[in-house]
Design an enzyme around this catalytic site. Structure first.
Site, PDB file in Angstrom:
ATOM      1  N   LEU A  21     -14.341  39.000 -26.085  1.00  0.00           N
ATOM      2  CA  LEU A  21     -15.005  37.713 -26.245  1.00  0.00           C
ATOM      3  C   LEU A  21     -16.424  37.864 -26.774  1.00  0.00           C
ATOM      4  O   LEU A  21     -16.850  37.105 -27.650  1.00  0.00           O
ATOM      5  CB  LEU A  21     -15.031  36.971 -24.906  1.00  0.00           C
ATOM      6  CG  LEU A  21     -13.727  36.314 -24.461  1.00  0.00           C
ATOM      7  CD1 LEU A  21     -13.811  35.920 -22.993  1.00  0.00           C
ATOM      8  CD2 LEU A  21     -13.419  35.095 -25.315  1.00  0.00           C
ATOM      9  N   TYR A 173     -13.983  39.432  -8.096  1.00  0.00           N
ATOM     10  CA  TYR A 173     -14.178  38.772  -9.385  1.00  0.00           C
ATOM     11  C   TYR A 173     -14.263  37.249  -9.224  1.00  0.00           C
ATOM     12  O   TYR A 173     -15.129  36.584  -9.815  1.00  0.00           O
ATOM     13  CB  TYR A 173     -13.025  39.156 -10.309  1.00  0.00           C
ATOM     14  CG  TYR A 173     -13.032  38.542 -11.682  1.00  0.00           C
ATOM     15  CD1 TYR A 173     -13.914  38.991 -12.659  1.00  0.00           C
ATOM     16  CD2 TYR A 173     -12.133  37.532 -12.018  1.00  0.00           C
ATOM     17  CE1 TYR A 173     -13.909  38.442 -13.937  1.00  0.00           C
ATOM     18  CE2 TYR A 173     -12.113  36.991 -13.291  1.00  0.00           C
ATOM     19  CZ  TYR A 173     -12.999  37.433 -14.243  1.00  0.00           C
ATOM     20  OH  TYR A 173     -12.982  36.890 -15.502  1.00  0.00           O
ATOM     21  N   LYS A 177     -17.501  34.977 -10.156  1.00  0.00           N
ATOM     22  CA  LYS A 177     -17.409  33.920 -11.166  1.00  0.00           C
ATOM     23  C   LYS A 177     -17.715  32.543 -10.574  1.00  0.00           C
ATOM     24  O   LYS A 177     -18.247  31.665 -11.276  1.00  0.00           O
ATOM     25  CB  LYS A 177     -16.024  33.938 -11.806  1.00  0.00           C
ATOM     26  CG  LYS A 177     -15.786  35.149 -12.712  1.00  0.00           C
ATOM     27  CD  LYS A 177     -16.811  35.234 -13.828  1.00  0.00           C
ATOM     28  CE  LYS A 177     -16.435  36.248 -14.890  1.00  0.00           C
ATOM     29  NZ  LYS A 177     -17.472  36.361 -15.942  1.00  0.00           N
TER      30      LYS A 177
END
Length: 306
Positions: A21, A173, A177
Site C-alpha cells: 500500500l 493488531y 488499529k
C-alpha cells in the site's frame, strides 16, 4: 487541456512506502505532482531487517517516471527516526504538506499464545509509529501557523477493519488499529486550529501482510484480465484526495476502501438508552440492558469468528 494535478507543489511523506500500500500511495502522489519522501525501514513481515533498499527502489520508479522523490530509511517508531523523517522533507524540499502513516507488520497469534514481545512489537510499530511522525509534523505545522503561515496540512492514518470489528488471531493488531482511530479523532480535534486535517482509512488489499490472512479473498481477477479488486493501487486514489487541498473540510473521519468501493465508517455513537434517575440494582440493570439490546443494532461479525 489536461486536468490540473491534484497535488502539484505539495510535499508528501509516506511511511512504510517500500512495498504494498505504501508504495502504491507514493507512486500515486508522485503521479499527481507531489514531491515524495519515501520512508521504509526495509524489514520483513516480522520486523526483522531485510536485504536491499525498497525505499530507494520506489524513489527510482518515481524518478524514472519524471517525478521527484527522496528515500528515508529511519525507524519512525523512534523519536530520532520520526524527527529525521520530517527534517528530510524540510531540508530537501523546504516544506511538508501531507503525512501518510502507513508503516506496519504482523505477529499474529491467538490470545493464549500471544507473547508479550509480540504485543509490544506490534503496538510499537503501528501505534507509536503513527504517533511520533504525527507529533513531529504537527509541531512544524503549529510553528508555521503561529508564524503567520497557516498550512493546508493533511494527515492520513492507516487503521483496518480489524481495528473496527476485531479479527480472530490478531488481538495485538486489532488493538493497535483501534488505537489509531482514537488517535485520529483526537488529532483532528486538536490540530484543526492550525490548519491540519486528520483522517484515517481502513483498507483491504493484497499486500505482504494480508496475503496469508486473506488468501481466499486475494485470488487473481476472473477471466485473466478483469478488474483486480484486491490490488493495493485501488486504495491510493482516496488517500491522495484526502492528502490534497481538495479535501478541505473533511477531518476526523474514517473511510473503508476496498476494490472500487469507498465507505464512510460510522463508529461508536449512542444507541438505545434509559435513565432511572437513581442507582440500579444489579438485577434491574440486567433487565434494562436486555431490553436495550433488543432495540439495538447487531454489531458486525469479528473477522474469522464462527
Amino acid at each position: 487541456m489536461s486536468a490540473p494535478l491534484l497535488c502539484e507543489g505539495r510535499v508528501v511523506v509516506v511511511t512504510g512506502a517500500g512495498r504494498g500500500l505504501g508504495r502504491a500511495h507514493a507512486l500515486a502522489y508522485a503521479a499527481e505532482g507531489a514531491r515524495v519522501v519515501v520512508n521504509d525501514l526495509g524489514v520483513g513481515l516480522d520486523g526483522a531487517p531485510g536485504p536491499g533498499s525498497p525505499a530507494g527502489q520506489v524513489v527510482d520508479e518515481i524518478r524514472s517516471a519524471g517525478g521527484d522523490a527522496v528515500a528515508h530509511g529511519g525507524d519512525v517508531a523512534t523519536t530520532e527516526g520520526a524527527g529525521s523523517l520530517v527534517r528530510a522533507a524540510l531540508e530537501t524540499y523546504g516544506r511538508l504538506d501531507t503525512l501518510v502513516n502507513n508503516a506496519g507488520f504482523l505477529r499474529d497469534r491467538m490470545l493464549v499464545n500471544l507473547d508479550e514481545d509480540d504485543w509490544d512489537a506490534v503496538m510499537r510499530v503501528h501505534l507509536k509509529g503513527h504517533f511520533l511522525p504525527l507529533k513531529h509534523a504537527a509541531s512544524y505545522w503549529r510553528a508555521e501557523a503561529k508564524a503567520g503561515r497557516p498550512p493546508v496540512a493533511r494527515v492520513v492514518n492507516t487503521s483496518s477493519g480489524a481495528g473496527l470489528l476485531g479479527s480472530v488471531g490478531q488481538g495485538n493488531y486489532s488493538a493497535a488499529k483501534a488505537g489509531i482511530v482514537g488517535l485520529t479523532l483526537v488529532a483532528a480535534a486538536e490540530l484543526g486550529r492550525y490548519g491540519v486535517q486528520v483522517n484515517a482509512i481502513a483498507p483491504a488489499a493484497r499486500t505482504r501482510m494480508t496475503e496469508g490472512a486473506f488468501a481466499s479473498m486475494m485470488a487473481a481477477p476472473e477471466g485473466g484480465g478483469g478488474f483486480d479488486a484486491m490490488a493495493p493501487e485501488n486504495v491510493s486514489p482516496l488517500v491522495v484526495w484526502l492528502g490534497s487541498a481538495a479535501s478541505a473540510g473533511v477531518t476526523g473521519r474514517v473511510f473503508e476502501a476496498e476494490g472500487g468501493r469507498i465507505t464512510v465508517m460510522e463508529g461508536w455513537r449512542a444507541g438505545p438508552g434509559v435513565d432511572k434517575g437513581a442507582r440500579w440494582t444489579a438485577a434491574e440493570a440486567g433487565d434494562a440492558a436486555v431490553k436495550l439490546l433488543a432495540g439495538a443494532e447487531v454489531p458486525g461479525a469479528v473477522y474469522g469468528a464462527g
